[in-house]
Design a protein around this motif. Structure first.
Motif, mmCIF file in Angstrom:
data_model
loop_
_atom_site.group_PDB
_atom_site.id
_atom_site.type_symbol
_atom_site.label_atom_id
_atom_site.label_comp_id
_atom_site.label_asym_id
_atom_site.label_seq_id
_atom_site.Cartn_x
_atom_site.Cartn_y
_atom_site.Cartn_z
ATOM 1 N N PHE A 18 0.852 -1.181 0.000
ATOM 2 C CA PHE A 18 0.000 0.000 0.000
ATOM 3 C C PHE A 18 0.886 1.229 0.000
ATOM 4 N N GLN A 19 0.390 2.298 -0.550
ATOM 5 C CA GLN A 19 1.147 3.540 -0.590
ATOM 6 C C GLN A 19 1.371 4.084 0.816
ATOM 7 N N CYS A 20 0.370 3.941 1.665
ATOM 8 C CA CYS A 20 0.458 4.359 3.064
ATOM 9 C C CYS A 20 0.051 3.183 3.955
ATOM 10 N N ALA A 21 0.312 3.311 5.239
ATOM 11 C CA ALA A 21 0.001 2.218 6.166
ATOM 12 C C ALA A 21 -1.484 1.883 6.133
ATOM 13 N N ARG A 97 -13.082 -3.631 0.119
ATOM 14 C CA ARG A 97 -12.580 -2.616 -0.813
ATOM 15 C C ARG A 97 -11.083 -2.372 -0.746
ATOM 16 N N TRP A 98 -10.338 -3.105 0.093
ATOM 17 C CA TRP A 98 -8.910 -2.828 0.248
ATOM 18 C C TRP A 98 -8.158 -2.890 -1.078
ATOM 19 N N HIS A 99 -8.652 -3.727 -2.006
ATOM 20 C CA HIS A 99 -7.943 -3.905 -3.272
ATOM 21 C C HIS A 99 -7.893 -2.623 -4.101
ATOM 22 N N LEU A 100 -8.774 -1.656 -3.800
ATOM 23 C CA LEU A 100 -8.768 -0.394 -4.535
ATOM 24 C C LEU A 100 -7.499 0.410 -4.279
ATOM 25 N N PHE A 101 -6.817 0.120 -3.168
ATOM 26 C CA PHE A 101 -5.667 0.920 -2.739
ATOM 27 C C PHE A 101 -4.342 0.167 -2.823
ATOM 28 N N VAL A 102 -4.395 -1.093 -3.253
ATOM 29 C CA VAL A 102 -3.186 -1.903 -3.359
ATOM 30 C C VAL A 102 -2.354 -1.459 -4.559
ATOM 31 N N ASN A 154 14.172 2.349 0.334
ATOM 32 C CA ASN A 154 13.320 3.291 1.058
ATOM 33 C C ASN A 154 12.821 4.400 0.146
ATOM 34 N N THR A 155 12.947 4.182 -1.172
ATOM 35 C CA THR A 155 12.444 5.186 -2.110
ATOM 36 C C THR A 155 10.929 5.085 -2.230
ATOM 37 N N GLN A 156 10.295 6.164 -2.667
ATOM 38 C CA GLN A 156 8.848 6.215 -2.797
ATOM 39 C C GLN A 156 8.464 6.301 -4.274
ATOM 40 N N PRO A 157 8.210 5.166 -4.939
ATOM 41 C CA PRO A 157 7.818 5.207 -6.349
ATOM 42 C C PRO A 157 6.415 5.763 -6.515
ATOM 43 N N ARG A 158 6.094 6.139 -7.728
ATOM 44 C CA ARG A 158 4.764 6.662 -8.012
ATOM 45 C C ARG A 158 3.715 5.578 -7.812
ATOM 46 N N TYR A 163 -6.840 3.884 -6.622
ATOM 47 C CA TYR A 163 -7.075 5.149 -5.922
ATOM 48 C C TYR A 163 -5.844 5.483 -5.082
ATOM 49 N N PRO A 164 -4.877 6.179 -5.677
ATOM 50 C CA PRO A 164 -3.673 6.536 -4.924
ATOM 51 C C PRO A 164 -3.938 7.639 -3.909
#
Length: 262
Positions: A18-21, A97-102, A154-158, A163-164
């Protein structure tokens, strides 16, 4: 990116990102890089931007009308993905709905047991060409770092999620702004300074570097200090309310957390 291994469409455990926790729904659920809680003692499921995404969207009048009309309305497109928020708890909604944010990987390791000879160390990589060359390139670069330089991962890719997350969330701020919005909506005629007190807004309580107690001790009137604190509280509440309204409006467009005002 935040990795999480507790969800799977097939029921098997798999490594998801996930992009965030993500929200911590169970006590034994592992969440790396947990964010600062929105308030002291907040339960794990609230310690995630995805909870506040769900929460803010529930305050959208347009989305509520769309849900009331079974998905027909200005938010019909979003409704197809997010569903009727008002008929389910956050826990139930997240499980569905968690898959929307994976973050779907464009390149993954599918086998690490194949070798050309006894000395070869071969990995088989699976590519999803439909993701496009840029996404594949980023995933291959990430795999290269993961395999050869794990300490640099520890890089943050796009984000490539459906739904990012729009911007880096600060949960304490999102919580306070939502509290202010709820209070101002419910108590429209209450002074903003009182709303600030109810919402736990903290402002500078000094005048010329002196606290109220120091002013009293020095024989200096506290009227100016009280007026300064009141103005500061008014500004915070008015700004938080504007931002909350904007966050709600953009949540109804499928974007969060995004505020078009300051």
């Amino acid at each position: 990116m935040e990795s999480q291994a507790n969800y799977s469409r097939s029921g098997s455990q798999e490594q998801l990102t996930f992009q965030c926790a993500p929200p911590k729904m169970h006590p034994d659920q592992l969440v790396r890089s947990a964010p600062t809680p929105p308030y002291k003692g907040a339960p794990g499921y609230k310690c995630s931007v995805y909870y506040y995404w769900w929460r803010y969207l529930k305050f959208s009048t347009d989305y509520r009308k769309t849900c009331k009309h079974d998905g027909h309305g200005t938010c019909a497109r979003l409704y197809k993905d997010f569903g009727n928020l008002y008929q389910t708890s956050f826990s139930e909604w997240w499980q569905q709905r968690w898959h929307l944010f994976v973050e779907p990987p464009a390149a993954t390791i599918v086998d690490n047991n194949t070798a050309f000879d006894d000395q070869a160390d071969i990995l088989i990589i699976k590519l999803d060409r439909s993701r496009g060359p840029e996404a594949i390139k980023r995933s291959l670069e990430a795999l290269h770092l993961q395999i050869h330089y794990p300490e640099r991962c520890n890089t943050q890719p796009r984000s490539a999620a459906d739904y990012p997350v729009f911007a880096r969330p600060i949960l304490m701020t999102l919580h306070r702004q939502l509290q202010v919005y709820k209070l101002k909506t419910r108590f429209a005629h209450v002074p903003d300074a009182q709303i600030a007190d109810w919402a736990g807004v903290v402002v500078n309580n000094k005048l010329d570097g002196m606290t109220e107690r120091q002013l009293v001790k020095a024989g200096i009137p506290t009227d100016r200090l009280h007026a300064k604190i009141r103005r500061a509280k008014n500004r915070v509440v008015q700004r938080d309310y504007r931002m909350a309204c904007s966050l709600i409006a953009n949540a109804a467009k499928g974007v969060f957390p995004k505020s078009d005002t300051r």
